[in-house]
Scaffold this motif. Structure first.
Motif, PDB file in Angstrom:
ATOM      1  N   UNK A 349       0.623  -1.175   0.029  1.00  0.00           N
ATOM      2  CA  UNK A 349       0.056  -0.282  -0.007  1.00  0.00           C
ATOM      3  C   UNK A 349       0.918   1.435  -0.056  1.00  0.00           C
ATOM      4  N   UNK A 350       2.203   1.290   0.543  1.00  0.00           N
ATOM      5  CA  UNK A 350       2.830   2.181   0.477  1.00  0.00           C
ATOM      6  C   UNK A 350       3.892   2.615  -0.554  1.00  0.00           C
ATOM      7  N   UNK A 351       3.619   1.456  -1.554  1.00  0.00           N
ATOM      8  CA  UNK A 351       4.400   1.453  -2.747  1.00  0.00           C
ATOM      9  C   UNK A 351       5.716   0.894  -2.656  1.00  0.00           C
ATOM     10  N   UNK A 352       6.047  -0.073  -1.753  1.00  0.00           N
ATOM     11  CA  UNK A 352       7.137  -0.628  -1.606  1.00  0.00           C
ATOM     12  C   UNK A 352       8.234   0.328  -0.852  1.00  0.00           C
ATOM     13  N   UNK A 353       7.771   1.621  -0.275  1.00  0.00           N
ATOM     14  CA  UNK A 353       8.612   2.482   0.417  1.00  0.00           C
ATOM     15  C   UNK A 353       9.839   2.839  -0.101  1.00  0.00           C
ATOM     16  N   UNK A 354       9.513   3.163  -1.681  1.00  0.00           N
ATOM     17  CA  UNK A 354      10.812   3.608  -2.318  1.00  0.00           C
ATOM     18  C   UNK A 354      11.709   2.508  -2.932  1.00  0.00           C
ATOM     19  N   UNK A 355      11.066   1.099  -2.818  1.00  0.00           N
ATOM     20  CA  UNK A 355      11.880   0.054  -3.087  1.00  0.00           C
ATOM     21  C   UNK A 355      11.078  -0.894  -4.041  1.00  0.00           C
ATOM     22  N   UNK A 356      10.092  -0.173  -4.765  1.00  0.00           N
ATOM     23  CA  UNK A 356       9.241  -0.997  -5.588  1.00  0.00           C
ATOM     24  C   UNK A 356       9.887  -2.029  -6.667  1.00  0.00           C
ATOM     25  N   UNK A 357      11.173  -1.195  -7.299  1.00  0.00           N
ATOM     26  CA  UNK A 357      12.040  -1.906  -8.319  1.00  0.00           C
ATOM     27  C   UNK A 357      12.347  -3.276  -7.701  1.00  0.00           C
ATOM     28  N   UNK A 358      12.681  -3.324  -6.456  1.00  0.00           N
ATOM     29  CA  UNK A 358      13.320  -4.541  -5.836  1.00  0.00           C
ATOM     30  C   UNK A 358      12.239  -5.607  -5.220  1.00  0.00           C
ATOM     31  N   UNK A 359      11.204  -4.911  -4.631  1.00  0.00           N
ATOM     32  CA  UNK A 359      10.159  -5.786  -3.993  1.00  0.00           C
ATOM     33  C   UNK A 359       9.273  -6.412  -4.903  1.00  0.00           C
ATOM     34  N   UNK A 360       8.767  -5.570  -5.915  1.00  0.00           N
ATOM     35  CA  UNK A 360       7.537  -5.997  -6.611  1.00  0.00           C
ATOM     36  C   UNK A 360       7.555  -6.917  -7.731  1.00  0.00           C
ATOM     37  N   UNK A 392      -0.594   1.745  -4.015  1.00  0.00           N
ATOM     38  CA  UNK A 392       0.797   1.932  -4.007  1.00  0.00           C
ATOM     39  C   UNK A 392       1.207   3.118  -4.978  1.00  0.00           C
ATOM     40  N   UNK A 393       0.360   3.149  -5.902  1.00  0.00           N
ATOM     41  CA  UNK A 393       0.467   4.270  -6.993  1.00  0.00           C
ATOM     42  C   UNK A 393       0.379   5.771  -6.488  1.00  0.00           C
ATOM     43  N   UNK A 394      -0.158   5.483  -5.722  1.00  0.00           N
ATOM     44  CA  UNK A 394      -0.606   7.326  -4.982  1.00  0.00           C
ATOM     45  C   UNK A 394       0.566   7.570  -3.953  1.00  0.00           C
ATOM     46  N   UNK A 395       1.419   6.634  -3.722  1.00  0.00           N
ATOM     47  CA  UNK A 395       2.625   7.137  -2.660  1.00  0.00           C
ATOM     48  C   UNK A 395       3.624   7.888  -3.479  1.00  0.00           C
ATOM     49  N   UNK A 396       4.101   8.763  -2.514  1.00  0.00           N
ATOM     50  CA  UNK A 396       4.818  10.207  -3.088  1.00  0.00           C
ATOM     51  C   UNK A 396       6.048   9.387  -3.773  1.00  0.00           C
ATOM     52  N   UNK A 397       6.697   8.270  -3.280  1.00  0.00           N
ATOM     53  CA  UNK A 397       8.030   8.046  -4.186  1.00  0.00           C
ATOM     54  C   UNK A 397       7.580   7.494  -5.335  1.00  0.00           C
ATOM     55  N   UNK A 398       6.561   6.726  -5.330  1.00  0.00           N
ATOM     56  CA  UNK A 398       6.106   5.903  -6.601  1.00  0.00           C
ATOM     57  C   UNK A 398       5.855   7.136  -7.692  1.00  0.00           C
ATOM     58  N   UNK A 399       4.994   8.307  -7.316  1.00  0.00           N
ATOM     59  CA  UNK A 399       4.771   9.247  -8.248  1.00  0.00           C
ATOM     60  C   UNK A 399       6.052   9.969  -8.924  1.00  0.00           C
ATOM     61  N   UNK A 400       7.098   9.983  -8.010  1.00  0.00           N
ATOM     62  CA  UNK A 400       8.201  10.644  -8.611  1.00  0.00           C
ATOM     63  C   UNK A 400       9.135   9.877  -9.318  1.00  0.00           C
ATOM     64  N   UNK A 407       7.432  -0.413 -12.011  1.00  0.00           N
ATOM     65  CA  UNK A 407       7.465  -1.766 -11.237  1.00  0.00           C
ATOM     66  C   UNK A 407       6.170  -1.982 -10.777  1.00  0.00           C
ATOM     67  N   UNK A 408       5.621  -1.001  -9.973  1.00  0.00           N
ATOM     68  CA  UNK A 408       3.993  -1.214  -9.732  1.00  0.00           C
ATOM     69  C   UNK A 408       3.037  -1.714 -10.687  1.00  0.00           C
ATOM     70  N   UNK A 409       3.040  -0.961 -11.804  1.00  0.00           N
ATOM     71  CA  UNK A 409       2.249  -1.182 -12.906  1.00  0.00           C
ATOM     72  C   UNK A 409       2.300  -2.833 -13.470  1.00  0.00           C
ATOM     73  N   UNK A 410       3.524  -2.941 -13.351  1.00  0.00           N
ATOM     74  CA  UNK A 410       3.857  -4.437 -14.087  1.00  0.00           C
ATOM     75  C   UNK A 410       3.441  -5.619 -13.103  1.00  0.00           C
ATOM     76  N   UNK A 411       3.643  -5.276 -11.757  1.00  0.00           N
ATOM     77  CA  UNK A 411       3.475  -6.208 -10.748  1.00  0.00           C
ATOM     78  C   UNK A 411       1.657  -6.482 -10.850  1.00  0.00           C
ATOM     79  N   UNK A 412       0.990  -5.209 -10.874  1.00  0.00           N
ATOM     80  CA  UNK A 412      -0.606  -5.333 -10.811  1.00  0.00           C
ATOM     81  C   UNK A 412      -0.824  -6.256 -12.037  1.00  0.00           C
TER      82      UNK A 412
END
Length: 1766
Positions: A349-360, A392-400, A407-412
């Protein structure tokens, strides 16, 4: 151990107490404990084998190594670092045997120092270890077990360079194939070391707590733990499978320790990361062991799933997947719903806390491994999971971050597809996935453009494609049916969303854009993701249904690798074939949706004119250009198109809805003026064109539109769109190449180029668009072909060329507003784009015109600067294209041929001034710099040859050079001529244009200079000929006397452009140049000969190089003009022997000539000229030889007397006779100078009589002075007279004895009188005829020798002159008439414009000045005492002249502040005025000095009244230099008394011109010196009354440079004075600047001391009293005041003041009373005694004093008794 501070002896071999203790331990137990850190254990004595017999081994180690090893045990970091580097170097350099001796010590040192806190030390350790390994190799084996554990840890060092160094050392020791074997060999030792580090060590055991700070101890401990964990992982990875079982027990004991599992929750991220990496490795290599420890592994890994440290996450998630894969019952040991899923949900929900490319990327494998029992109820679980993903797409770090978002879109989408695949047929889940997840997500994305990046729509398209392909290929009807239902539901819901977005009057721009982007992507699904350049693997799902075997497969590694049995496999990027047919399951709903949206949009456009909907419609039609859509857009409107269209257009419109829409709707929209951006409308046009069936139809439509419907800006956009897209270009190619568009563009070009001022009413932007259209049509090339038909392109270029050619007819202002600027832009774009295609002929003509405009000055082209700059850039781009063409450019190019001819015509037309030539050379420089870049290395040489004139053209240009250059060589005797070489009047040309030869030589020199700098191939012959002509031009300029400013400017321009002989000589091969110059000199002489002399003089040519060319002296004879001039030019540089050789050839040739032969070049004239040249350089010092030549000349007089031009009319004399006379006279002058042996009386008679006769001829032929040879004859005649005058003037008693008896008397009484009786009237005549003669004017060259001769005139000869009377109006003078006439005649000549005349007149008048005051002295009685301030003028003619000069000086210097130094240009008009003014003052001061004291007083009063002296002083301080140091002494800084203009006498020479720049400054200093010396009181008065600034300047300058000189002269004059005073003695002291006078009469002794000030004579002279015996105080004061007043206020010397003072005292003692007004017996001004007595008090007064008393008091009473004075 001794004292605490005791110094140990260096090299002390006795060990310390601790060392001895270790030795004892070794002897008793046989081992030395190997302490590692500070912790030891009884069960294990250490990891380093004990060293037996330490003392013995110590002695085996090399002493240098021993020293280094000791340094390694030090605590200091720098010491350890340097020691380790030294150790590595020694390992490399020493023998193997010596190095092997270190090995027993190395393990202990290595194990300790490899854990050092300083990273540099650790890195150096590993580097040194590698060098040790390379040296000892296999001898390391016995020590391997003790090293390996620490070695593995070093390879896992957290400092990367240290780890790499350790790995390099490991690879140096073991090849990759041997590494597992080596690890296996040491596995037990490694495991023990690492386990101990993990379980037993603490920060305090690893480091000494007493010496190491806590922070440093902890850092080391954490690093050791991290390295140990990673080393265990490395051990597991490297160990062969067969060796794993043997370690199982050791690992079991490790895993049984709680301390190990606590590392999973350690506060240090590095430790946690290493821990999870070890867990993953254990799961891979020892799965059974991990299953046994499931209860510890599962919570340790799964409960940390929310760890957000970037360094930990990759290892953690890898461990999670390995845990799920390895331990099937892992969920039994953790509560998934309470402990794991909430943490997972929070992270997602927090977009991986800035680690989406690693976690997702791990999410899909994670949910695929979740058992069904855990996820029940599935609907809620998957709904929550996907909802969290979207959140998670609404998270600040994901937007920027785009990568995070992707990574979020691909995982979804991956998870969505997986869930759909797993639950297909379950309607609730299907509905949830589409209706609750996918469609709302798309809706949200359409509203927010920030979410549309990251290829979201491409992922959607991929998802749809996978469902469509499965539905098409699925064998199971039920499954296919389920997928179709899902797709139908999706399209239904998507349609609702899109319609909702579009079906609004004010549709949101972002939403509309989103819908159009979505539809474009959905139309071409196969092209999705093709722009992704990174080789990331993309997940796809296997076609078969997943089975239960998936649990057996191993999970994907972080790199995306999966087992073959898994349903998850990877594939590379999708194929890039975008032409695949769209699935029927998509085609129908997509078309329906497009038609619905298009219909909706056109309704809004028709009803509300909504531009937003029109733009959307454009996008739709661009992507879906079909007749069906156009039909829908047309609706039910059956209205026909505009009438009067061709039949084929009408029929086409009837059957093609797209064409019908184009004419009905689109044309109207395009022609609306208010719409600025019509690009989207042009896209609709192209969409309509795509619906046409053939190119013919499209061409017909566009031709029709071009002729009538489309405006220029619309046409521009249509063509721009075609250029930007190859697809669109293919649609309109026939139209672009067709005649309709071509003719329209030609017409447009004609209109634009010929637009007059009236047509500028249209907006500037409108014309700019039209020019842009033309530029695009010409410059855009598709596949190396023109955009439009080539024939039309050429016609447009012709139009542009015609317009440019007319620019010269307009003014600069008209050109600024004309179309030239636009033409430049069009041509620039055309040339810049023509890289691959050949230029057409018309474009070369255009290029030539552009070049010509840039190569001509602004005065001719009338172009402003900004246009010239544009033109330059344009033609340079064209040249660049031309140069890079293939083939023989020079032969093919019209431009090169015509430009070369044009350049040749320009420089040979003699119409260029300096500015024009500079512009031309600059343009040629640019041209050649570009030509050099050509592949054809001979191109530049060929171009230069085409510009170079042939020999006849060069000769013609040389002949056209004005002959004024001959003046100086003729006068200086460097060249001899016996024919009239020029008959010009020598008047300077009015024109400022340069001669053609100068222009041509400069141009070609510039061309070869560019070529040589660029190392281009040029023929040596061409280079040498051009350099020779350049030298000819430069020599011509140099020989000109007082050259015009444009010639001076030409030479300066060549210097600035580096067009010099030295530059060309350095760059090119000029070996044949000297031969060429000699050939031309021998052939033509004249300037060619002077060039050789100039080059030798400048040392540009070595004399050794010249010798071979004149080695054969006889080859120069018989003489020609060329060989004569060559010898004359070489003479100054020949040795004495060589000159004698030439002389020996000439002397015999002087004998036996007939009258005609004497005058010929190969006769007497030529050979005598050579002898004169040799004699001029003093190379003939043989007296007999010279006498012999003189006798030959005397014999010529006897035999051919009529050749000698004695007292005759020269108008009848031929040039040949003049030539031989000139050479004879020259010989006689040189003979007098250089012949030391005495002459016979007959020889003297011949010389002096001839001289006087030639002077008479000169005097009688003034009318012919314009003839060059007559002028030269006059010059040499006067020279001879001058030399004779100088000879007799310098005779001494010694030299008179060598002369004939009566020669001196004859000279003085007859010859000298004869010279001056001829020359003085001649001077008056010549100067009277021409008031404005320049000193450098050739016509009056004879002025110099004539004036110099006149300086030798004696005073008696002057006074006995026979000049005609010249009366000047003015007061009656006291001078005799003869003297007055002389003054009236000569004085005005001080204003004459020729310096020789001014100096000669000065010298003559200077001799008269001392004679003049005596005539005033005789008339002194006429100046009565009663006059108020009586004054007497110096000679009136001088004062009148001075008045005129003051006015002239005021014009020149009046505006210059006093103290600012003015530099007067030598020989200028101002120079002559200033010179005359200063010379006049020198004469006045000389006159003043010669006068008596009484006269000086009267004269000074006159000067004070006229203020002439004040003006002089102001001018002097503008003319005197700041530093008046004499030229020679400027460098002699060490000299205590440097020479200045005040210490050195000024020599006013007529001939000497080398010191001309210092002439005026030196003369000004001389006049100032005289003024201070002769008129000190007047200067002092002026100085005291001047303003403060001037006061300071004068004081500073005078004190520094003049006072010392004057003080010294004044004191010296006292010391050397011969004046005797009766009763008074005078002494001077130079060092103290004092004069002491002692007056004695009877018993009275009076002593005075006169002190000169430091700024003498400006400061007041102090008079101090010495002895005073027998004189009353008041009387003494009066006498002191009298002397002080005289010295301060009268213009006399100290001696004169003392004489006056003595007279006063004498008169006082004789009984004469003082005047009671001035308290002086003798009046200080007129030197009279008191005579006027008061009848009452009987006191006597000076008449002048009494007069002043009456006038100042306005009373007539006695100053003493106040009675009326009778």
């Amino acid at each position: 151990m001794g004292g605490k501070n005791k110094q140990r002896t260096k090299g002390n071999l006795r060990p310390s107490n601790s060392g001895r203790a270790a030795e004892l331990l070794a002897k008793e137990q046989g081992t030395v404990p190997g302490f590692i850190g500070f912790g030891t254990f009884q069960s294990d004595l250490g990891y380093v084998p004990a060293i037996q017999g330490a003392e013995e081994i110590d002695s085996l180690v090399d002493s240098d190594f021993r020293m280094v090893l000791r340094k390694l045990s030090k605590k200091d970091v720098t010491t350890k670092l340097k020691a380790m580097q030294e150790f590595g170097t020694m390992c490399t350099e020493r023998d193997t045997e010596i190095v092997k001796g270190v090995l027993p010590y190395w393990p202990r040192i290595f194990c300790k120092i490899s854990l050092d806190h300083d990273r540099r030390v650790r890195e150096a350790t590993q580097q040194a270890f590698e060098k040790l390994i390379l040296k000892v190799k296999k001898h390391l084996a016995p020590y391997l077990k003790s090293l390996m554990g620490y070695w593995l840890m070093a390879q896992c060092d957290t400092y990367a360079p240290a780890a790499f160094a350790a790995k390099d050392a490991f690879e140096a020791a073991f090849p990759p194939s041997k590494q597992p074997e080596a690890i296996a060999f040491c596995k037990d030792e490694i495991t023990s070391v690492l386990q101990d580090h993990l379980l037993k060590e603490t920060p305090d055991t690893l480091s000494d707590p007493q010496t190491v700070p806590e922070e440093e101890r902890e850092a080391k401990f954490y690093r050791v733990v991290t390295c140990s964990l990673l080393a265990l992982k490395k051990l597991l990875c490297l160990l062969p499978d067969t060796e794993l079982d043997s370690l199982e027990e050791k690992f079991k004991s490790l895993l049984s320790q709680n301390k190990f599992w606590k590392y999973g929750k350690h506060s240090i991220p590095q430790i946690r990361s290493a821990y999870f990496e070890l867990v993953s490795a254990l799961c891979q290599r020892l799965p059974q062991l991990m299953k046994d420890e499931a209860s510890r592994v599962s919570p340790s890994v799964l409960l940390n799933i929310d760890d957000s440290d970037p360094g930990v996450c990759p290892a953690l998630w890898e461990a999670v997947l390995y845990t799920l894969t390895t331990i099937e019952d892992c969920w039994l040991h953790v509560n998934a719903k309470k402990s794991v899923f909430p943490k997972l949900s929070m992270v997602v929900r927090e977009g991986g806390r800035g680690l989406a490319t690693v976690i997702y990327p791990y999410l899909l494998p994670f949910i695929s491994k979740l058992p069904q029992s855990i996820t029940d109820p599935k609907l809620d679980f998957f709904k929550n999971f996907l909802t969290s993903l979207i959140a998670g797409l609404s998270a600040e770090k994901t937007k920027t971050s785009l990568s995070e978002y992707s990574a979020v879109i691909s995982a979804f989408f991956e998870c969505l597809r997986f869930i759909m695949q797993q639950n297909l047929g379950e309607e609730e889940i299907e509905q949830m996935l589409v209706n609750d997840q996918l469609i709302p997500f798309i809706d949200k994305v359409l509203e927010d453009p920030g979410l549309q990046h990251g290829q979201l729509f491409n992922h959607l398209a991929d998802t749809l494609s996978s469902w469509e392909s499965k539905a098409d290929m699925e064998k199971d009807d039920q499954m296919a049916h389920n997928l179709e239902n899902v797709l139908l539901n999706f399209w239904e819901k998507l349609s609702e969303v899109c319609v909702k977005k579009i079906n609004e009057p004010e549709a949101d721009v972002k939403s509309v854009l989103g819908v159009s982007n979505l539809l474009q992507v959905l139309q071409k699904p196969k092209s999705s993701l093709k722009s992704n350049k990174k080789k990331n693997g993309k997940v796809r799902f296997a076609d078969e249904t997943p089975e239960g075997t998936k649990e057996n497969g191993k999970c994907a590694s972080p790199e995306g690798e999966n087992d073959g049995n898994s349903e998850l496999v990877t594939e590379s990027l999708l194929t890039q074939n975008s032409l695949d047919l769209v699935s029927p399951l998509r085609k129908k709903p997509l078309e329906d949706l497009v038609c619905k949206l298009a219909e909706m949009s056109i309704n809004y456009v028709n009803e509300q004119k909504s531009e937003q909907h029109l733009r959307f419609l454009s996008t739709l039609l661009d992507s879906f250009s079909s007749n069906q859509v156009f039909k829908m857009v047309l609706g039910d409107d059956k209205e026909s198109i505009v009438k009067a269209k061709p039949l084929e257009i009408t029929r086409l419109a009837q059957r093609n809805p797209a064409v019908q829409f184009l004419y009905r709707k689109l044309i109207g929209w395009l022609n609306e003026d208010q719409r600025k951006d019509a690009g989207f409308l042009v896209d609709i046009l192209y969409s309509a064109l795509r619906c046409c069936d053939s190119d013919v139809e499209r061409k017909n439509v566009l031709d029709d539109l071009t002729k009538e419907d489309l405006k220029w800006n619309s046409l521009l956009q249509v063509i721009e769109k075609a250029c930007s897209s190859s697809d669109k270009h293919a649609l309109v190619t026939p139209w672009l190449k067709g005649s309709i568009l071509g003719e329209e563009l030609v017409t447009l070009a004609d209109c634009l180029c010929n637009k007059d001022s009236e047509s500028t009413v249209s907006s500037e932007s409108y014309f700019s668009e039209q020019w842009t259209l033309l530029s695009l049509a010409l410059s855009k090339h598709i596949k190396n072909d023109y955009l439009i038909g080539e024939v039309y392109a050429e016609r447009i270029i012709v139009k542009l060329h015609e317009t440019l050619s007319k620019t010269k007819e307009f003014s600069e202002a008209e050109n600024s507003d004309s179309s030239v600027s636009f033409i430049c832009d069009v041509a620039y774009n055309y040339f810049s784009s023509a890289k691959g295609c050949l230029l057409m002929p018309s474009s070369e003509d255009l290029l030539l015109t552009l070049f010509q405009l840039c190569a001509q000055s602004k005065e001719k082209t009338h172009l402003p600067d900004f246009l010239i700059y544009k033109l330059k850039n344009t033609w340079l781009s064209g040249i660049n294209v031309l140069v890079h063409q293939t083939g023989s450019i020079c032969e093919q190019s019209t431009f090169l041929r015509l430009s070369a001819q044009w350049l040749k015509d320009q420089v040979q037309s003699s119409s260029l001034d300096n500015t024009s030539l500079q512009v031309l050379l600059s343009a040629v420089d640019d041209l050649l710099t570009t030509l050099v870049e050509s592949e054809d290395i001979y191109l530049l040489g060929a171009y230069i040859r085409s510009v170079t004139p042939d020999n006849s053209e060069w000769e013609k240009m040389r002949q056209s050079l004005p002959n004024q250059w001959l003046h100086r060589p003729l006068l200086e005797g460097r060249l001899s001529f016996n024919y009239e070489c020029f008959k010009t009047d020598f008047k300077e040309q009015d024109t400022k244009t340069l001669p053609s030869h100068l222009c041509t030589a400069a141009l070609l020199s510039k061309m070869i200079l560019v070529g040589l700098k660029k190392k281009t191939v040029l023929e040596n012959k061409v280079i040498e000929e051009i350099i020779a002509e350049l030298l000819y031009s430069l020599q011509w300029c140099e020989e000109l006397d007082n050259p015009p400013t444009f010639i001076t400017g030409f030479r300066e321009m060549l210097q600035k452009m580096n067009i010099t002989y030295d530059n060309l000589r350095v760059l090119g091969n000029t070996s044949g140049l000297l031969q060429l110059l000699f050939d031309r000199s021998r052939e033509n002489g004249a300037l060619w000969s002077l060039i050789i002399a100039k080059l030798i003089l400048l040392r540009s040519i070595l004399s050794d190089d010249v010798k071979p060319h004149y080695k054969r002296k006889e080859s120069f004879f018989p003489l020609t003009e060329g060989s004569l001039h060559t010898i004359q030019s070489l003479c100054p540089f020949l040795s004495k022997e060589e000159k004698k050789e030439f002389s020996s050839q000439c002397i015999p040739a002087l004998l036996g000539w007939t009258k005609e032969d004497l005058c010929r070049t190969d006769g007497g004239f030529g050979h005598l000229a050579i002898l004169n040249s040799c004699l001029q350089t003093r190379s003939i010092d043989d007296g007999e030889l010279l006498h012999g030549i003189l006798k030959i000349i005397i014999s010529w007089k006897k035999e051919h007397e009529d050749i000698f031009l004695f007292s005759c009319n020269l108008s009848e004399a031929s040039p040949e006779v003049l030539g031989i006379n000139i050479e004879i006279i020259r010989f006689l002058s040189l003979f007098l100078k250089y012949c030391s042996s005495p002459l016979a009386e007959c020889e003297w008679d011949f010389i002096m009589c001839s001289m006087l006769a030639w002077l008479e001829t000169t005097q009688e032929n003034q009318a012919l002075y314009s003839v060059p040879l007559v002028q030269l004859f006059a010059c040499v005649s006067c020279d001879l007279a001058c030399d004779l005058s100088a000879f007799f003037d310098s005779t001494t008693l010694d030299t008179i004895g060598n002369l004939p008896v009566n020669l001196i008397t004859e000279w003085k009484e007859f010859f000298s009188q004869g010279i001056h009786s001829l020359l003085l009237p001649l001077l008056v005549t010549v100067t009277g005829e021409n008031k404005d003669i320049s000193e450098t004017c050739f016509k009056y060259s004879m002025l110099k020798p004539m004036c110099e001769t006149l300086t030798y005139i004696s005073k008696d000869q002057l006074l006995n002159h026979k000049l005609p009377a010249r009366l000047v109006a003015g007061p009656k003078a006291n001078l005799p008439e003869n003297l007055q006439i002389l003054l009236n005649t000569l004085a005005p000549l001080l204003l004459f414009r020729a310096r020789p005349v001014q100096i000669a007149v000065y010298h003559m008048l200077y001799k008269l000045m001392p004679e003049l005051p005596q005539y005033d002295q005789d008339n002194l009685k006429s100046y009565g005492d009663e006059e108020e301030d009586p004054a007497l003028s110096p000679p009136a003619v001088l004062m009148s002249l001075l008045s005129t000069q003051e006015d002239l000086l005021e014009n020149i210097l009046g505006c210059i502040p006093v103290g600012q130094i003015v530099t007067i240009k030598p020989l200028s008009e101002d120079f002559c005025y200033v010179l005359g003014y200063l010379l006049t003052w020198k004469l006045i001061l000389t006159f003043f000095k010669a006068a008596s004291s009484q006269l000086r007083a009267l004269y000074s009063m006159y000067l004070r009244k006229t203020k002439s002296l004040n003006k002089l002083l102001y001018h002097l301080f503008r003319l005197m230099p700041e530093n008046p140091t004499y030229g020679e002494a400027a460098s002699e800084v060490s000299n205590k008394d440097p020479k200045t203009f005040f210490t050195e006498e000024l020599q006013l020479n007529i001939r000497g011109t080398t010191t001309l720049p210092y002439h005026i400054p030196h003369l000004a200093c001389s006049v100032y010196h005289m003024t201070l010396k002769d008129l000190p009181a007047m200067v002092r008065l002026w100085w005291n009354s001047s303003e403060k600034r001037v006061f300071n300047i004068v004081d500073r300058f005078t004190s520094k440079y003049v006072s010392n000189v004057l003080s010294f002269q004044e004191i010296s004059s006292v010391q050397t004075s011969t004046q005797l005073f009766n009763g008074m003695t005078v002494k001077a002291r130079a060092t103290t600047r004092e004069v002491m006078a002692t007056y004695t009469i009877e018993d009275i002794v009076i002593e005075l001391i006169i002190q000169l000030p430091s700024n003498y004579p400006l400061g007041s002279i102090t008079v101090e009293s010495g002895k005073r015996v027998g004189v009353a105080v008041q009387q003494w004061r009066n006498w002191m005041l009298q002397l002080s007043t005289y010295l301060t206020h009268q213009n006399g010397s100290i001696m004169e003041g003392l004489a006056l003072w003595k007279n006063n005292v004498d008169k006082r003692f004789e009984g004469v009373e003082d005047c009671m007004i001035c308290f002086s017996v003798i009046h200080g001004f007129n030197y009279s005694l008191p005579k006027k007595a008061c009848r009452t008090c009987k006191k006597k007064f000076h008449s002048a004093c009494l007069y002043k008393w009456f006038t100042s008091s306005n009373k007539s009473t006695c100053p003493l008794c106040r009675e009326t004075f009778f």
